[in-house]
Motif scaffolding. Structure first.
Motif, PDB file in Angstrom:
ATOM      1  N   HIS A  17       0.873  -1.170   0.000  1.00  0.00           N
ATOM      2  CA  HIS A  17       0.000   0.000   0.000  1.00  0.00           C
ATOM      3  C   HIS A  17       0.908   1.218   0.000  1.00  0.00           C
ATOM      4  N   THR A  55      -7.820 -10.267  -4.680  1.00  0.00           N
ATOM      5  CA  THR A  55      -7.894  -9.099  -3.803  1.00  0.00           C
ATOM      6  C   THR A  55      -9.000  -8.205  -4.365  1.00  0.00           C
ATOM      7  N   GLY A  67      -4.626   4.737  -2.703  1.00  0.00           N
ATOM      8  CA  GLY A  67      -3.723   5.875  -2.877  1.00  0.00           C
ATOM      9  C   GLY A  67      -3.186   5.984  -4.301  1.00  0.00           C
ATOM     10  N   ARG A 112      -5.927   0.395 -11.411  1.00  0.00           N
ATOM     11  CA  ARG A 112      -7.153  -0.119 -12.031  1.00  0.00           C
ATOM     12  C   ARG A 112      -7.014  -0.137 -13.549  1.00  0.00           C
TER      13      ARG A 112
HETATM   14  P1  XMP Z   1      -7.046  -5.136  -1.719  1.00  0.00           P
HETATM   15  O1  XMP Z   1      -6.898  -4.895  -3.166  1.00  0.00           O
HETATM   16  O2  XMP Z   1      -5.747  -5.172  -0.973  1.00  0.00           O
HETATM   17  O3  XMP Z   1      -7.829  -3.861  -1.163  1.00  0.00           O
HETATM   18  O4  XMP Z   1      -7.921  -6.313  -1.402  1.00  0.00           O
HETATM   19  C1  XMP Z   1      -8.377  -3.750   0.116  1.00  0.00           C
HETATM   20  C2  XMP Z   1      -8.865  -2.338   0.270  1.00  0.00           C
HETATM   21  O5  XMP Z   1      -7.745  -1.440   0.283  1.00  0.00           O
HETATM   22  C3  XMP Z   1      -7.859  -0.481  -0.759  1.00  0.00           C
HETATM   23  N1  XMP Z   1      -6.491  -0.257  -1.271  1.00  0.00           N
HETATM   24  C4  XMP Z   1      -5.692   0.770  -0.912  1.00  0.00           C
HETATM   25  N2  XMP Z   1      -5.889   1.797  -0.079  1.00  0.00           N
HETATM   26  N3  XMP Z   1      -3.713   2.623  -0.538  1.00  0.00           N
HETATM   27  C5  XMP Z   1      -4.906   2.727   0.104  1.00  0.00           C
HETATM   28  O6  XMP Z   1      -5.086   3.671   0.863  1.00  0.00           O
HETATM   29  C6  XMP Z   1      -3.429   1.624  -1.396  1.00  0.00           C
HETATM   30  O7  XMP Z   1      -2.356   1.546  -1.962  1.00  0.00           O
HETATM   31  C7  XMP Z   1      -4.473   0.645  -1.587  1.00  0.00           C
HETATM   32  N4  XMP Z   1      -4.569  -0.479  -2.329  1.00  0.00           N
HETATM   33  C8  XMP Z   1      -5.796  -1.012  -2.122  1.00  0.00           C
HETATM   34  C9  XMP Z   1      -8.781  -1.105  -1.783  1.00  0.00           C
HETATM   35  O8  XMP Z   1      -9.429  -0.131  -2.570  1.00  0.00           O
HETATM   36  C10 XMP Z   1      -9.738  -1.876  -0.890  1.00  0.00           C
HETATM   37  O9  XMP Z   1     -10.725  -1.053  -0.361  1.00  0.00           O
END
Ligand code: XMP
Length: 510
Positions: free
Chosen positions: A342, A506, A390, A396
């Motif tokens: 992240h 994810t 972020g 995406r």
């Molecule tokens: P994933 O893809 O890890 O996402 O299953 C879980 C939640 O986290 C959000 N997400 C992020 N939020 N920085 C953030 O602040 C990031 O780099 C980031 N990557 C994923 C994602 O939208 C979902 O709600």
């Protein structure tokens, strides 16, 4: 404040366990195994220890272990799955491969008498996921629950307050799992349940005020719930020594940049600055396809923009960020496999202009942050806003990023969000968005062959974003969204709906 230590042995459920503990208003802290000694645990004043599950076998070479002294601190221990096998292994019991291929999924559990199972019916359904099992209990331990395939599904040494469960009480498929965790932390460990968001807010403002006395703070404000709550907390703590910088990296959703400016632009007490950095981010991302590289580049560039802004503002000592607990853990600080970095945490470059990083929300889960936001009086539009990563739309778009692709995914996302937004609020998924895939496919547009992009629509239902199920959106809604996306966006010929759950997928595609 009473605390429970969650000792992580490499499972994917460490965060979920910590969250389940916090549902009982008891603070839970995750540490990777091997990074804390029994002596440090004792000195740390923890009320209880939970050993997590993990994919290894206790008898295999190089498996994650802790010393047997971790069971001799006098602090109650609960071992879950691998953690239970570890208790058996460390205390002189025997763990062997299960007969057949192990036990996965729901199982009928017969529950005996134990403080751990107080208030729980004698027969419940539990969730199992193991290929090893305990074949011989250590001396001094007794079985307290069993399934057909697993005779020692729970065992304990009540005198020493050490408990093992082969099933997973932390997952919602286990009936009364909440009771098992609650009984352990409240009744067995005697934790007082004083972790409340009221208390956190008060304590946090006080501590930030002391820690940041006389120093200038610069906050990365994205307008999302985390950074907005951090801004509000910091504003109360340091007043106008706070500068909030909104870096518009050009990868935001449609209308978002304008919305952030309209909510925070007028906040003189926050010294709000918007920096338009779209072009330089796009330049640095040119030709990059690997997801982790995209995240790292964005993280680095983000800090560079900050450094420049800070210099232009006459300097700042502290860089504040809205990093929350799952960001910290999922970025691989623990021993669990790194899922994705992240950018708030993983992408920070080593040498920074700022002398210190301040992350006032790094101990909180998302729902706790929302609660703090409500207590601080932030509007619903911010507190209830669906999460947005972020690195923005960069994660995406699978494959190369370009200005055109950004516009395409932005438009598709806006259409999908508009259509889902027509559902009553309580029927809307927790998160929903469009992804621009790198797959091109043939279509027919206006009687001519078209070779265009495939957009994937993603919508998930979740409480905590650590596990998530795909949303059963109405077909009519999907049909309208797909029709509009292919009709209104010339570059798109095909729309698909993502029906994967997390895990193994994810939420985001990258
Ligand atoms: P994933 O893809 O890890 O996402 O299953 C879980 C939640 O986290 C959000 N997400 C992020 N939020 N920085 C953030 O602040 C990031 O780099 C980031 N990557 C994923 C994602 O939208 C979902 O709600």
């Amino acid at each position: 404040m009473d605390r429970i230590l969650v000792l992580d042995f490499g499972g994917q459920y460490d965060l979920l366990i910590a969250r389940r503990v916090r549902e009982h208003h008891v603070f839970a802290e995750i540490k990777p195994y091997g990074k804390i000694s029994a002596e440090e645990v004792k000195r740390g004043g923890y009320r209880g220890i939970i050993f997590t599950g993990g994919p290894a076998s206790v008898y295999a070479e190089g498996s994650p272990l802790c010393g047997a002294d971790m069971l001799e601190t006098g602090i109650p221990v609960l071992g879950i799955c691998y953690g239970a096998q570890l208790i058996a292994h460390l205390s002189g019991g025997e763990v062997s491969p299960a007969e057949g291929s192990g036990e996965y999924g729901s199982a009928a559990l017969s529950v005996g008498k134990s403080a751990l199972f107080d208030g729980i019916p004698e027969k419940i359904t539990c969730w199992m996921s193991h290929s090893d099992r305990i074949t011989s209990l250590p001396p001094g331990y007794t079985v307290t629950a069993s399934t057909g395939k697993c005779p020692a599904a729970a065992f304990e040494n009540s005198e020493k307050k050490i408990y093992g469960v082969q099933f997973h009480p932390e997952v919602s498929h286990t009936e009364y799992g909440r009771y098992v965790i609650g009984n352990f932390v409240k009744k067995i460990c005697g934790a007082s349940g004083d972790w409340t968001m009221d208390g956190f807010t008060e304590r946090s403002v006080r501590e930030l005020r002391e820690k940041l006395e006389g120093r200038n703070v610069m906050l990365a404000l994205s307008g999302g719930v985390d950074s907005s709550v951090a801004a509000e907390l910091l504003c109360r703590a340091v007043g106008d020594r706070l500068t909030c910088v909104f870096v518009d990296h050009g990868m935001l959703r449609k209308g978002e940049s304008e919305a952030v400016v309209s909510v925070f632009g007028g906040r003189k007490d926050m010294n709000f600055i918007r920096v338009d950095a779209a072009e330089r981010f796009l330049e640095r991302l040119s030709g990059v396809t690997e997801p982790e590289t995209k995240r790292r580049i964005i993280g680095e560039e983000f800090v560079r923009v900050f450094e420049e802004t800070a210099k232009a503002c006459g300097g700042s000592d502290v860089l504040a960020q809205g990093t929350i607990y799952p960001d910290v853990i999922e970025s691989g600080r623990g021993n669990s496999a790194v899922i994705k970095s992240h950018h708030n945490v993983g992408g920070l470059p080593g040498e920074m202009l700022f002398r210190e990083v301040c992350e006032p929300l790094r101990d909180l889960f998302k729902d706790e942050v929302r609660h703090v936001g409500e207590l601080l009086g932030l509007p619903d539009s911010i507190v209830r806003r669906q999460p947005f990563p972020g690195p923005g739309l960069a994660v995406r778009i699978t494959g190369r990023i370009s200005g055109d692709k950004l516009n395409t995914v932005r438009e598709a996302d806006a259409i999908f969000r508009e259509e889902v937004g027509k559902l009553p609020e309580e029927e809307r998924p927790s998160q929903y968005f469009a992804v621009l895939t790198d797959t091109k496919s043939v279509g027919v547009k206006g009687d001519a062959r078209a070779y265009g992009y495939t957009v994937a629509l993603r919508a998930v239902d979740t409480d905590d974003f650590m596990t998530a199920g795909w949303s059963r959106l109405p077909y009519s809604l999907l049909e309208t969204a797909a029709g509009r996306i292919t009709g209104e966006i010339p570059q798109v010929t095909r729309v698909v709906y993502d029906i994967s759950s997390k895990p193994p997928a994810t939420v985001e595609w990258e």
